[in-house]
Design an enzyme around this catalytic site. Structure first.
Site, PDB file in Angstrom:
ATOM      1  N   THR A 116       0.848  -1.210   0.000  1.00 12.66           N
ATOM      2  CA  THR A 116       0.000   0.000   0.000  1.00 12.66           C
ATOM      3  C   THR A 116       0.872   1.244   0.000  1.00 12.66           C
ATOM      4  O   THR A 116       0.565   2.227  -0.688  1.00 12.66           O
ATOM      5  CB  THR A 116      -0.962  -0.003   1.208  1.00 12.66           C
ATOM      6  OG1 THR A 116      -1.722  -1.208   1.197  1.00 12.66           O
ATOM      7  CG2 THR A 116      -1.900   1.194   1.150  1.00 12.66           C
ATOM      8  N   GLU A 148       4.022   5.674  -5.499  1.00 15.79           N
ATOM      9  CA  GLU A 148       4.073   5.797  -6.963  1.00 15.79           C
ATOM     10  C   GLU A 148       3.002   6.762  -7.471  1.00 15.79           C
ATOM     11  O   GLU A 148       3.253   7.543  -8.394  1.00 15.79           O
ATOM     12  CB  GLU A 148       3.960   4.430  -7.628  1.00 15.79           C
ATOM     13  CG  GLU A 148       5.092   3.460  -7.297  1.00 15.79           C
ATOM     14  CD  GLU A 148       6.496   3.987  -7.575  1.00 15.79           C
ATOM     15  OE1 GLU A 148       6.683   4.827  -8.481  1.00 15.79           O
ATOM     16  OE2 GLU A 148       7.437   3.560  -6.873  1.00 15.79           O
TER      17      GLU A 148
END
Length: 184
Positions: free
Chosen positions: A118, A124
């Site tokens: 997560t 990202e």
């Protein structure tokens, strides 16, 4: 005569109201508060994220819970896709086309080494939202990435990261296109 007195009374009341409002506001004329920045909606397609699909949704939800000028929503047919998310066997990385547009790769190499998926997804997505890697080793900094170690599970942006993303989307800033990867 009566209509003449009514017009004078209305004009007098209007003048008093204008005077009071200018005194309360401290200016010669009333001014409206600036309009809040419009929320920019970005659609992400996680259909190719394989086993990472739920953590991508959670990473997006973590950003949505903290920022106010941008919202990440699941892509549905008929909407433009801003962010595509894929799974592969390499290290996680993102390719940014422009602010809010790009491709995320949820690389299995980092999760195989014990990094929190997560946190990876939120990190990202942070690149797509305009943030660079920081590599400070500080767990509370989402963009410190893998430098915070495998024990770090913090998957929310901190106050500085939130402010930066809100400011980028409020200003419509340009970000340099290219790869962003935390690399091991």
């Amino acid at each position: 005569m009566r209509s003449h007195l009514t017009r004078i009374a209305v004009a007098t009341l209007a003048a008093i109201a204008m005077t009071l409002s200018s005194q309360l506001l401290g200016t010669g004329a009333a001014t409206a508060a600036p309009a809040p920045a419009a929320v920019r909606v970005l659609y992400y397609d996680a259909s190719q994220a394989a086993e990472f699909i739920n953590v991508v949704h959670q990473g997006a939800a973590n950003w949505n819970a903290r920022v106010s000028n941008v919202r990440l929503e699941r892509w549905t047919t008929g909407r433009p896709v801003n962010i595509r998310v894929y799974a592969d066997n390499n290290w996680p990385r993102a390719y940014v086309n422009s602010l809010g547009n790009g491709t995320v790769y949820m690389g299995r190499q980092a999760t195989a080494q014990g990094h929190n998926p997560t946190r990876i997804a939120a990190h990202e997505l942070g690149h797509i939202l305009g943030l660079p890697d920081r590599r400070t080793g500080i767990c509370s900094e989402l963009m410190s990435g893998s430098s915070a170690g495998t024990s770090c599970t913090s998957a929310f942006p901190n106050s500085q990261e939130i402010t930066k993303v809100n400011n980028l989307f409020a200003s419509g800033a340009l970000v340099t296109a290219g790869w962003r990867h935390d690399g091991a």
